[in-house]
Design a protein around this motif. Sequence first.
Motif: not given
Length: 110
Positions: A28, A32, A34, A44, A85, A88-93
């Motif tokens: 991780d 990945l 972030r 983090y 993951t 952390a990546y919800r804004n990118s999605i």
Amino acid sequence: MKRRSNRMTKTEFIISLVHWSIIAMIWDHAILFRTILELSYSVYKLVLWGLVLSLVTIGTMISRKYWRNHVSVATVASLPFSLYTVIAYRNSIASVKEYFKQIYEYLGKE
């Protein structure tokens, strides 16, 4: 009805779970990494280790009596990292969804 079977002893299950959780932590961090909401690296680590410890503990309690096998180890060890993951990546999605929405609207106007 299929009988629930244990393929591992409790000790083997816990050792395997700890082993794969540590390997998943390394993967991780290498692939990945972030942080959530641009938090510091120390925060983090606290959040991720908190997720790992809590979800591995819950998974171990659930699998304590039945389902001690390699599939359970993989599921329990990967769940905290999958959840982190997604968070952390919800804004990118969301931005990818908005991009495709704009393309769809543009194509619909022609």
